[in-house]
Design a protein around this motif. Structure first.
Motif, PDB file in Angstrom:
ATOM      1  N   TYR A   1     -23.688  -4.402   1.949  1.00  0.00           N
ATOM      2  CA  TYR A   1     -22.569  -3.842   2.710  1.00  0.00           C
ATOM      3  C   TYR A   1     -21.857  -2.835   1.827  1.00  0.00           C
ATOM      4  CZ  TYR A   1     -17.988  -3.570   5.057  1.00  0.00           C
ATOM      5  OH  TYR A   1     -16.839  -3.121   5.667  1.00  0.00           O
ATOM      6  N   ARG A   2     -21.778  -1.606   2.324  1.00  0.00           N
ATOM      7  CA  ARG A   2     -21.076  -0.553   1.607  1.00  0.00           C
ATOM      8  C   ARG A   2     -19.689  -0.379   2.213  1.00  0.00           C
ATOM      9  NH1 ARG A   2     -21.503   5.840   2.323  1.00  0.00           N
ATOM     10  NH2 ARG A   2     -19.876   6.269   0.799  1.00  0.00           N
ATOM     11  N   PHE A   3     -18.661  -0.574   1.410  1.00  0.00           N
ATOM     12  CA  PHE A   3     -17.287  -0.359   1.875  1.00  0.00           C
ATOM     13  C   PHE A   3     -16.547   0.416   0.795  1.00  0.00           C
ATOM     14  CE2 PHE A   3     -15.083  -3.302  -0.968  1.00  0.00           C
ATOM     15  CZ  PHE A   3     -16.110  -4.165  -1.351  1.00  0.00           C
ATOM     16  N   SER A   4     -15.384   0.975   1.159  1.00  0.00           N
ATOM     17  CA  SER A   4     -14.645   1.700   0.129  1.00  0.00           C
ATOM     18  C   SER A   4     -13.325   1.020  -0.159  1.00  0.00           C
ATOM     19  CB  SER A   4     -14.422   3.158   0.529  1.00  0.00           C
ATOM     20  OG  SER A   4     -13.367   3.291   1.454  1.00  0.00           O
ATOM     21  N   VAL A   5     -12.864   1.231  -1.382  1.00  0.00           N
ATOM     22  CA  VAL A   5     -11.571   0.714  -1.817  1.00  0.00           C
ATOM     23  C   VAL A   5     -10.535   1.808  -1.570  1.00  0.00           C
ATOM     24  CG1 VAL A   5     -10.238  -0.016  -3.847  1.00  0.00           C
ATOM     25  CG2 VAL A   5     -12.599  -0.796  -3.547  1.00  0.00           C
ATOM     26  N   ALA A   6      -9.406   1.410  -1.000  1.00  0.00           N
ATOM     27  CA  ALA A   6      -8.321   2.368  -0.752  1.00  0.00           C
ATOM     28  C   ALA A   6      -7.491   2.519  -2.025  1.00  0.00           C
ATOM     29  CB  ALA A   6      -7.448   1.880   0.406  1.00  0.00           C
ATOM     30  N   TRP A   7      -7.621   3.655  -2.625  1.00  0.00           N
ATOM     31  CA  TRP A   7      -6.875   3.942  -3.866  1.00  0.00           C
ATOM     32  C   TRP A   7      -5.376   3.650  -3.698  1.00  0.00           C
ATOM     33  CZ3 TRP A   7      -8.214   9.237  -6.626  1.00  0.00           C
ATOM     34  CH2 TRP A   7      -7.485   9.361  -7.804  1.00  0.00           C
ATOM     35  N   PRO A   8      -4.735   4.064  -2.578  1.00  0.00           N
ATOM     36  CA  PRO A   8      -3.288   3.803  -2.471  1.00  0.00           C
ATOM     37  C   PRO A   8      -2.919   2.330  -2.299  1.00  0.00           C
ATOM     38  CG  PRO A   8      -4.064   5.238  -0.669  1.00  0.00           C
ATOM     39  CD  PRO A   8      -5.267   4.819  -1.430  1.00  0.00           C
ATOM     40  N   ARG A   9      -3.916   1.470  -2.035  1.00  0.00           N
ATOM     41  CA  ARG A   9      -3.586   0.030  -2.062  1.00  0.00           C
ATOM     42  C   ARG A   9      -3.503  -0.480  -3.497  1.00  0.00           C
ATOM     43  NH1 ARG A   9      -3.447  -2.118   2.856  1.00  0.00           N
ATOM     44  NH2 ARG A   9      -4.943  -1.279   4.347  1.00  0.00           N
TER      45      ARG A   9
ATOM     46  N   ARG B   1       0.836  -1.207   0.000  1.00  0.00           N
ATOM     47  CA  ARG B   1       0.000   0.000   0.000  1.00  0.00           C
ATOM     48  C   ARG B   1       0.868   1.253   0.000  1.00  0.00           C
ATOM     49  NH1 ARG B   1      -1.706   3.696   3.737  1.00  0.00           N
ATOM     50  NH2 ARG B   1      -3.872   4.400   3.861  1.00  0.00           N
ATOM     51  N   GLY B   2       0.479   2.256  -0.770  1.00  0.00           N
ATOM     52  CA  GLY B   2       1.189   3.537  -0.772  1.00  0.00           C
ATOM     53  C   GLY B   2       0.630   4.450   0.308  1.00  0.00           C
ATOM     54  N   GLU B   3       1.281   5.593   0.449  1.00  0.00           N
ATOM     55  CA  GLU B   3       0.852   6.553   1.474  1.00  0.00           C
ATOM     56  C   GLU B   3      -0.383   7.314   0.987  1.00  0.00           C
ATOM     57  OE1 GLU B   3       2.843  10.179   4.150  1.00  0.00           O
ATOM     58  OE2 GLU B   3       3.612   9.758   2.143  1.00  0.00           O
TER      59      GLU B   3
ATOM     60  N   LEU C   1      -3.091   1.630  -6.417  1.00  0.00           N
ATOM     61  CA  LEU C   1      -2.078   2.393  -7.163  1.00  0.00           C
ATOM     62  C   LEU C   1      -1.277   3.202  -6.144  1.00  0.00           C
ATOM     63  CD1 LEU C   1      -4.585   3.525  -9.892  1.00  0.00           C
ATOM     64  CD2 LEU C   1      -2.479   2.279 -10.437  1.00  0.00           C
ATOM     65  N   PRO C   2      -0.205   2.605  -5.627  1.00  0.00           N
ATOM     66  CA  PRO C   2       0.539   3.265  -4.543  1.00  0.00           C
ATOM     67  C   PRO C   2       1.023   4.664  -4.912  1.00  0.00           C
ATOM     68  CG  PRO C   2       1.244   0.987  -4.823  1.00  0.00           C
ATOM     69  CD  PRO C   2       0.295   1.264  -5.944  1.00  0.00           C
TER      70      PRO C   2
ATOM     71  N   TRP D   1     -21.609  -3.072  -2.090  1.00  0.00           N
ATOM     72  CA  TRP D   1     -21.764  -1.728  -2.653  1.00  0.00           C
ATOM     73  C   TRP D   1     -20.402  -1.063  -2.500  1.00  0.00           C
ATOM     74  CZ3 TRP D   1     -26.713   1.230  -3.364  1.00  0.00           C
ATOM     75  CH2 TRP D   1     -27.827   0.379  -3.424  1.00  0.00           C
ATOM     76  N   VAL D   2     -19.730  -0.853  -3.603  1.00  0.00           N
ATOM     77  CA  VAL D   2     -18.345  -0.388  -3.543  1.00  0.00           C
ATOM     78  C   VAL D   2     -18.262   1.125  -3.743  1.00  0.00           C
ATOM     79  CG1 VAL D   2     -16.101  -0.491  -4.672  1.00  0.00           C
ATOM     80  CG2 VAL D   2     -17.395  -2.591  -4.303  1.00  0.00           C
ATOM     81  N   THR D   3     -17.651   1.798  -2.778  1.00  0.00           N
ATOM     82  CA  THR D   3     -17.331   3.223  -2.938  1.00  0.00           C
ATOM     83  C   THR D   3     -15.897   3.308  -3.441  1.00  0.00           C
ATOM     84  OG1 THR D   3     -18.691   3.724  -1.010  1.00  0.00           O
ATOM     85  CG2 THR D   3     -17.212   5.462  -1.775  1.00  0.00           C
ATOM     86  N   LEU D   4     -15.683   4.051  -4.507  1.00  0.00           N
ATOM     87  CA  LEU D   4     -14.325   4.133  -5.054  1.00  0.00           C
ATOM     88  C   LEU D   4     -13.449   5.126  -4.300  1.00  0.00           C
ATOM     89  CD1 LEU D   4     -15.238   3.893  -8.814  1.00  0.00           C
ATOM     90  CD2 LEU D   4     -13.754   2.310  -7.559  1.00  0.00           C
ATOM     91  N   TYR D   5     -14.060   6.187  -3.785  1.00  0.00           N
ATOM     92  CA  TYR D   5     -13.228   7.186  -3.095  1.00  0.00           C
ATOM     93  C   TYR D   5     -13.900   7.680  -1.831  1.00  0.00           C
ATOM     94  CZ  TYR D   5     -10.262  11.173  -2.111  1.00  0.00           C
ATOM     95  OH  TYR D   5      -9.409  12.053  -1.488  1.00  0.00           O
ATOM     96  N   HIS D   6     -13.360   7.267  -0.714  1.00  0.00           N
ATOM     97  CA  HIS D   6     -13.829   7.785   0.574  1.00  0.00           C
ATOM     98  C   HIS D   6     -12.631   8.439   1.268  1.00  0.00           C
ATOM     99  CE1 HIS D   6     -17.232   7.224   3.720  1.00  0.00           C
ATOM    100  NE2 HIS D   6     -16.372   8.093   4.221  1.00  0.00           N
ATOM    101  N   TRP D   7     -12.045   9.404   0.573  1.00  0.00           N
ATOM    102  CA  TRP D   7     -11.141  10.413   1.132  1.00  0.00           C
ATOM    103  C   TRP D   7      -9.664  10.055   1.248  1.00  0.00           C
ATOM    104  CZ3 TRP D   7     -14.542  12.413   5.813  1.00  0.00           C
ATOM    105  CH2 TRP D   7     -15.790  12.831   5.310  1.00  0.00           C
ATOM    106  N   ASP D   8      -9.279   8.807   0.902  1.00  0.00           N
ATOM    107  CA  ASP D   8      -7.857   8.478   1.052  1.00  0.00           C
ATOM    108  C   ASP D   8      -7.114   8.608  -0.276  1.00  0.00           C
ATOM    109  OD1 ASP D   8      -9.470   6.342   0.307  1.00  0.00           O
ATOM    110  OD2 ASP D   8      -8.615   4.908   1.730  1.00  0.00           O
ATOM    111  N   LEU D   9      -6.924   9.848  -0.680  1.00  0.00           N
ATOM    112  CA  LEU D   9      -6.172  10.129  -1.908  1.00  0.00           C
ATOM    113  C   LEU D   9      -4.713   9.691  -1.737  1.00  0.00           C
ATOM    114  CD1 LEU D   9      -6.427  11.729  -4.692  1.00  0.00           C
ATOM    115  CD2 LEU D   9      -5.333  13.627  -3.490  1.00  0.00           C
ATOM    116  N   PRO D  10      -4.134   9.057  -2.759  1.00  0.00           N
ATOM    117  CA  PRO D  10      -2.690   8.776  -2.673  1.00  0.00           C
ATOM    118  C   PRO D  10      -1.906  10.081  -2.474  1.00  0.00           C
ATOM    119  CG  PRO D  10      -3.678   7.533  -4.475  1.00  0.00           C
ATOM    120  CD  PRO D  10      -4.733   8.485  -3.975  1.00  0.00           C
TER     121      PRO D  10
END
Ligand code: FCB
Length: 454
Positions: A74-82, A28-30, A84-85, A114-123
């Motif tokens: 179930y609604r969860f979000s995907v961590a973008w930095p995981r 995972r990236g920062e 695309l680091p 239910w997938v949220t693509l962006y819940h605030w963890d921008l790389p």
């Protein structure tokens, strides 16, 4: 007793940074939140999301909680930095694998993801290149959306592009209380525009690779009532509505930015190609509504930028966050959205409350205030259904107590109590209450409902 249609989506919602932890694992990236948490004073008690609920390791146990609740979504979000680091470029397949396994396990348990693509963890790498105010971030987001859709789209039909673009832009770039902590109206309005454009581009990417996709966006809707019937207060309430609600909803539903707010913000509004608005207005299958509280707004000439302030009416009931409990405002929100924007469907993608829960006793937490909150708000959701509004689902925020952004771990929103030192999840009475609602499809009044004996 109010009831809901049989195909209603009953769910709970979470977000990656608030629960996962494992910030340095499996490539995972920062993210901007990892960085922001290191800013002295930014987060209550200096907390970070480094461990959070350790969901990255405990997700199988957490899925058992979902089964216990009996939710069908179930609604969860995907961590973008995981995934695309560096924000763009090299794909970290271990990141995709994590969500792949989660989706399979949900489907096996008969729970619709239910997938949220962006819940605030921008790389953080993208913030280093200008962040959301940089227009290029919209394309980066669309490329990321495309990648996730290609991997999960054979099994995931329900997608939410962004969570609360108003918070990402205003809290993150204007008030600076959320990551990345900038304080510039100009940056915030640029961020808002890139977020909306990114949303539109992501909708197109999802449509291209997911068949029969159900796509929406989760917008925080804060109804604003005037503090008095003075015309200056009426104008201030309308302005608050412009800042938080209309600035986002209008373009999503095919309009320009609201004219009164363009006039208010003046030269801080970014100059953009008119064609952006066609992209932003990509047709949606539902509008996700995150709703928690209304505000009362007064004109305030001493406040330089927006010239307003919030006031709390005497006797108002408040949650532990100071948010006003006013269930009828929830109905007003749903009705207004339908009247003014006529989305194909409405889904409540977040609703819930923080209270100062007592410590667990004998494996249980008594939280009558949350039970009451849910009962009252669910009754308004049922009223919306009975009124004929196309409400198709309801998600409680949130499954278990978690990292509440700048408030760290000091505020608890969960149906399950998280005992952070041991990472035990302990049922609150509200979890049993929600379970009963989901099972019966009826809103039980707290008086007629008794928590099961332990
Ligand atoms: C919403 C956020 C969610 C959580 C709740 C309490 O604005 O989407 O992550 O923080 O508030």
């Amino acid at each position: 007793m109010a009831s809901f249609p049989s195909h209603f989506a009953w769910g709970v919602a979470t977000a990656s940074y608030q629960i996962e932890g494992a910030v340095n694992e499996d490539g995972r990236g920062e993210s901007i939140w990892d960085r922001f948490c290191r800013v002295p004073g930014a987060i209550a008690n200096g907390a970070t999301g480094d461990i959070a609920c350790d969901h990255y390791h405990r997700w199988r146990d957490d899925l058992r909680l979902l089964s216990e609740l009996g939710v069908n979504a179930y609604r969860f979000s995907v961590a973008w930095p995981r995934i695309l680091p560096e924000g763009t470029g090299t794909v970290n397949s271990a990141g995709l694998d994590f969500y792949d396994r989660l989706v399979d396990a949900l489907l096996e348990a008969d729970i619709t993801p239910w997938v949220t693509l962006y819940h605030w963890d921008l790389p953080q790498a993208l913030e280093d290149r200008g962040g959301w105010p940089n227009r290029a971030t919209a394309e980066a987001f669309a490329a990321y959306a495309d990648l996730v859709a290609r991997r999960l789209g054979d099994r995931v039909r329900h997608w939410i592009t962004l969570n609360e673009p108003s918070c990402s832009s205003l809290l993150g770039y204007f008030w600076g209380i959320h990551a990345p902590g900038r304080r510039s109206l100009r940056d915030a309005l640029r961020a808002a525009h890139t977020l909306l454009l990114g949303h539109g581009l992501a909708v197109a990417a999802l449509r291209a690779s997911v068949s029969a996709a159900q796509i929406g966006i989760a917008q925080l809707v804060i109804p604003a009532y005037p503090a008095s019937d003075r015309s200056a207060d009426l104008a201030a309430a309308h302005r608050f509505d412009g800042v938080h609600n209309r600035w986002f909803l209008d373009p999503i539903f095919g309009r320009d930015y609201p004219g009164d707010m363009r006039a208010w913000y003046r030269h801080d509004v970014p100059l953009v190609p008119p064609s952006d608005f066609d992209r932003i207005a990509a047709p949606l299958d539902f509008l996700g509504v995150n709703h928690y509280f209304p505000v009362y707004v007064a004109d305030d000439p001493t406040e330089p930028l927006l010239r307003l302030r919030q006031v709390v009416p005497p006797g108002a009931e408040l949650t532990a966050l100071g948010w006003i409990v006013q269930p009828a405002a929830f109905f007003d929100v749903l009705l207004r959205l339908q009247r003014e924007y006529a989305p194909a469907a409405l889904v409540v993608t977040e609703n819930g409350a923080a209270y100062a829960d007592p410590p667990p006793q004998a494996g249980r937490v008594s939280d009558p205030a949350r039970v009451r909150y849910l009962a009252q708000y669910l009754a308004e959701a049922a009223r919306a259904v009975a009124t004929g509004l196309p409400l198709r689902g309801y998600f409680v925020w949130t499954l278990m107590d978690n990292f509440e952004w700048n408030l760290g771990y000091s505020k608890r929103f969960g149906l399950y109590y998280t005992d952070y030192p041991t990472q035990a999840r302990i049922p609150k009475d509200s979890s049993f209450y929600y379970q009963a609602v989901v099972r019966t499809g009826r809103v039980l009044s707290p008086e007629e409902w008794q928590p099961p004996r332990g």
